[in-house]
Scaffold this active site. Structure first.
Site, PDB file in Angstrom:
ATOM      1  N   LYS A 126       0.882  -1.393  -0.022  1.00  0.00           N
ATOM      2  CA  LYS A 126      -0.128   0.050   0.006  1.00  0.00           C
ATOM      3  C   LYS A 126       0.772   1.167  -0.173  1.00  0.00           C
ATOM      4  O   LYS A 126       1.984   1.211   0.279  1.00  0.00           O
ATOM      5  CB  LYS A 126      -0.822   0.146   1.147  1.00  0.00           C
ATOM      6  CG  LYS A 126      -0.100  -0.163   2.817  1.00  0.00           C
ATOM      7  CD  LYS A 126       0.410   1.342   3.219  1.00  0.00           C
ATOM      8  CE  LYS A 126       0.974   1.121   4.590  1.00  0.00           C
ATOM      9  NZ  LYS A 126       1.731   2.182   5.012  1.00  0.00           N
ATOM     10  N   ASP A 157      -2.495  -1.719  10.499  1.00  0.00           N
ATOM     11  CA  ASP A 157      -2.379  -1.531   9.105  1.00  0.00           C
ATOM     12  C   ASP A 157      -3.367  -2.887   8.662  1.00  0.00           C
ATOM     13  O   ASP A 157      -3.305  -2.829   7.251  1.00  0.00           O
ATOM     14  CB  ASP A 157      -1.277  -1.485   8.478  1.00  0.00           C
ATOM     15  CG  ASP A 157      -0.967   0.154   8.320  1.00  0.00           C
ATOM     16  OD1 ASP A 157      -1.816   0.925   8.683  1.00  0.00           O
ATOM     17  OD2 ASP A 157       0.180   0.350   7.808  1.00  0.00           O
TER      18      ASP A 157
HETATM   19  C1  SUD Z   1       2.363   4.704   9.834  1.00  0.00           C
HETATM   20  C2  SUD Z   1       1.346   3.431   9.268  1.00  0.00           C
HETATM   21  C3  SUD Z   1       0.374   4.248   8.283  1.00  0.00           C
HETATM   22  O1  SUD Z   1      -0.302   3.509   7.424  1.00  0.00           O
HETATM   23  O2  SUD Z   1       1.971   2.570   8.542  1.00  0.00           O
HETATM   24  P1  SUD Z   1       3.716   1.936   8.097  1.00  0.00           P
HETATM   25  O3  SUD Z   1       4.622   3.241   8.051  1.00  0.00           O
HETATM   26  O4  SUD Z   1       3.969   1.216   9.513  1.00  0.00           O
HETATM   27  O5  SUD Z   1       3.460   1.225   7.086  1.00  0.00           O
HETATM   28  C4  SUD Z   1       0.526   2.758  10.285  1.00  0.00           C
HETATM   29  O6  SUD Z   1      -0.564   3.694  11.193  1.00  0.00           O
HETATM   30  C5  SUD Z   1       1.319   1.637  11.193  1.00  0.00           C
HETATM   31  O7  SUD Z   1       0.475   0.764  11.311  1.00  0.00           O
HETATM   32  P2  SUD Z   1       1.088  -0.568  11.852  1.00  0.00           P
HETATM   33  O8  SUD Z   1       2.682  -0.515  11.118  1.00  0.00           O
HETATM   34  O9  SUD Z   1       0.320  -1.638  11.582  1.00  0.00           O
HETATM   35  O10 SUD Z   1       1.436  -0.316  13.395  1.00  0.00           O
HETATM   36  P3  SUD Z   1       1.135  -1.261  14.704  1.00  0.00           P
HETATM   37  O11 SUD Z   1       2.129  -2.549  14.257  1.00  0.00           O
HETATM   38  O12 SUD Z   1       0.055  -1.609  15.094  1.00  0.00           O
HETATM   39  O13 SUD Z   1       2.138  -0.363  15.589  1.00  0.00           O
HETATM   40  C6  SUD Z   1       3.481  -0.210  15.702  1.00  0.00           C
HETATM   41  C7  SUD Z   1       3.765   1.091  16.540  1.00  0.00           C
HETATM   42  O14 SUD Z   1       3.176   2.183  16.070  1.00  0.00           O
HETATM   43  C8  SUD Z   1       2.513   3.146  17.135  1.00  0.00           C
HETATM   44  N1  SUD Z   1       1.154   3.453  16.521  1.00  0.00           N
HETATM   45  C9  SUD Z   1       0.854   2.362  15.494  1.00  0.00           C
HETATM   46  C10 SUD Z   1      -0.422   3.020  14.745  1.00  0.00           C
HETATM   47  C11 SUD Z   1      -1.254   4.127  15.189  1.00  0.00           C
HETATM   48  N2  SUD Z   1      -2.267   4.558  14.933  1.00  0.00           N
HETATM   49  N3  SUD Z   1      -0.501   4.628  16.387  1.00  0.00           N
HETATM   50  C12 SUD Z   1       0.541   4.212  17.148  1.00  0.00           C
HETATM   51  O15 SUD Z   1       0.859   5.143  17.729  1.00  0.00           O
HETATM   52  C13 SUD Z   1       2.561   2.357  18.305  1.00  0.00           C
HETATM   53  O16 SUD Z   1       3.419   2.898  19.137  1.00  0.00           O
HETATM   54  C14 SUD Z   1       2.742   0.935  17.898  1.00  0.00           C
HETATM   55  O17 SUD Z   1       3.503   0.200  18.838  1.00  0.00           O
END
Ligand code: SUD
Ligand code: ADP
Length: 461
Positions: free
Chosen positions: A187, A312
């Protein structure tokens, strides 16, 4: 001479183009020659097909050089796949290489749930239609509506219609004890705004998830003994911490399943890149195993299980490009225009958790609206200033890409991307990418390739 068949890699592009140029010489005396002489494989299209896992090569075991290849084409849609091209170097003919390539491609298509393989070929050339007939292809009525797409393409290419014959081979669905193949798409976050923080530390955000027609490939084979085995895995990720294994275990426990599964993964999505690879792998395990294990869980139940694994995961379970709020789990499908993306990997692992904890993160942005996003007013990513300051390689990738248009960071990075209206524009940017980054071109989709695979496999969910 012995040979083996492997998935083609980008480094094979020149060799594959050379094989096609050599093989086409066999048609010098044929009326089709003026046409064949004038066209050749577009290297960029070939590279995109390789990146999507649709090309295999036969490698000479001694030289390790490609001596033949097969290229599948998903443009037909639904449960039909096409053979775009299959060629073997004339010096290596009559050794069963073409037949092995053809069978390999058909085996993969069958495992991926395709029910029919189509191709266009020449009726009067012994190594064309008669060769395919020997391998289970039958000639079809070329005026059938199902071949309108192929006829249109021939017409666009100026191919002499009278010489053309279309052939099809039926495929059966894999049996319960056979391998099945499932996509786990990547994504992009087209924008990302943080509007608040919950008491548990998770952040409230707004984002648009754009699903891509490109990603990892997961292979699954059910087991009777209830065990979950990861046979080939994610480099650097032990089985105990692999999201695929977590997802399979969670579903098995939740649904009270007695069966188990063997898991293989072909990782293409760079890890920690903001492209959601781990989350998508987990979602594919949930959705595909719900079907294979006949758990019968609804999309809501699967999305809730996904949420327990990561913020995600639910969007990949739902399988639609979407406007998301909450911690990313409140999802509203959104129709986006047809777009391509030049994606750049600066080869920098960025920790999502560390970024969410950054003191300088803007956590109280006013909520955006779908219309402010659609008008192009809201396209920022809240992580971008922090990633720029902390990760100079990502900043350099954003700066370089910014010279070609509006460069954006996906998720928490480190991959960056540029959206274009045509595939050619994205290719032109990717072509110029400095050697220190890796660039590739991907298409955005409304419906996830995982859900297209689910329909092919005969599921309704
Ligand atoms: C930033 C985003 C944007 O799509 O994507 P990525 O860069 O990881 O792909 C997401 O919000 C990432 O989602 P995801 O990677 O599934 O997060 P998780 O494993 O649930 O959480 C990883 C860490 O990020 C923080 N976290 C995550 C999601 C959220 N809405 N708030 C948070 O504070 C938490 O501290 C958690 O410990
Ligand atoms: N199947 C998997 N694929 C990718 N990463 C995984 C997987 N299982 C566990 N992980 C771990 O999750 C981390 C985040 O992965 P990923 O989802 O690729 O990044 P992002 O959240 O930035 O998009 C990886 O660094 C890795 O340690």
């Amino acid at each position: 001479m012995s040979f083996r068949i492997e998935r083609a890699v980008t480094a094979h592009v020149d060799a594959i183009c050379a094989i096609e140029r050599t093989a086409v010489q066999m048609f010098r005396e044929h009326p089709v020659w003026p046409f064949y002489k004038a066209i050749s494989i577009p290297p960029e299209q070939l590279e995109e097909a390789i990146q999507r896992g649709l090309v295999w090569v036969a490698l000479d075991d001694e030289s390790n050089e490609p001596v033949g290849f097969v290229w599948l084409d998903t443009e037909h849609g639904g449960d039909v796949i096409g053979i775009a091209e299959i060629d073997v170097l004339p010096a290596y003919s009559r050794r069963g290489i073409g037949a092995a390539l053809l069978e390999h491609a058909c085996d993969w298509a069958r495992a991926a749930g395709y029910r029919r393989v189509d191709l266009g070929t020449l009726a009067d050339v012994p190594w064309n239609a008669p060769f395919y007939a020997k391998h289970g292809f039958v000639t079809v009525n070329k005026w059938d509506a199902a071949f309108a797409y192929a006829r249109d393409r021939d017409r666009e290419n100026g191919f002499p219609d009278a010489l053309r014959v279309f052939m099809s081979r039926r495929l059966s669905l894999p049996a319960a004890d056979e391998w099945t193949v499932w996509p786990a798409p990547a994504k992009l976050n087209l924008f990302l705004r943080i509007t608040g923080r919950r008491e548990d530390g998770y952040h409230e955000l707004q984002t648009v998830f754009r699903l891509l027609d490109w990603g990892d490939e997961i292979r699954l084979r059910t087991r009777d003994d209830g065990e979950i085995h990861r046979l080939t895995g994610v480099p650097g990720v032990p089985a105990e911490t692999d999201w695929l294994v977590h997802a399979a275990t969670l579903l098995r426990t939740h649904a009270g399943v007695r069966a188990g599964v063997d898991i293989e993964v072909e990782k293409r999505i760079p890890m920690g890149s903001g492209l959601g690879g781990g989350s998508s792998d987990a979602a594919t395990a949930l959705v595909a195993l719900n079907h294979l294990w006949k758990c019968g869980l609804s999309a809501d139940e699967l999305a809730e299980l996904g949420r327990q694994l990561g913020a995600d995961v639910p969007v990949f379970v739902r399988g639609r490009s979407a406007w998301a709020t909450g911690i990313g789990e409140h999802i509203k499908p959104i129709t986006l225009p047809k777009r391509w993306y030049a994606v750049l990997d600066p080869h920098e692992h960025v920790s999502t958790e560390t970024l969410f904890q950054a003191s300088e993160l803007t956590r109280n942005a006013p909520p955006a609206t779908i219309s402010s996003f659609a008008s192009g007013e809201t396209l920022e990513n809240a992580f971008e200033p922090i990633v720029r300051a902390r990760h100079p390689r990502v900043a350099a990738a954003l700066d370089w890409l910014g010279g070609h248009g509006h460069a954006r960071l996906s998720g928490s990075g480190g991959c960056v991307f540029l959206e274009t209206a045509t595939i050619e524009q994205a290719e032109a940017v990717a072509r110029r990418c400095p050697a220190s980054f890796t660039a590739w071109v991907v298409e955005g989709v409304g419906l996830s390739p995982l859900h297209r695979a689910l329909s092919r496999h005969g599921a309704t969910g």
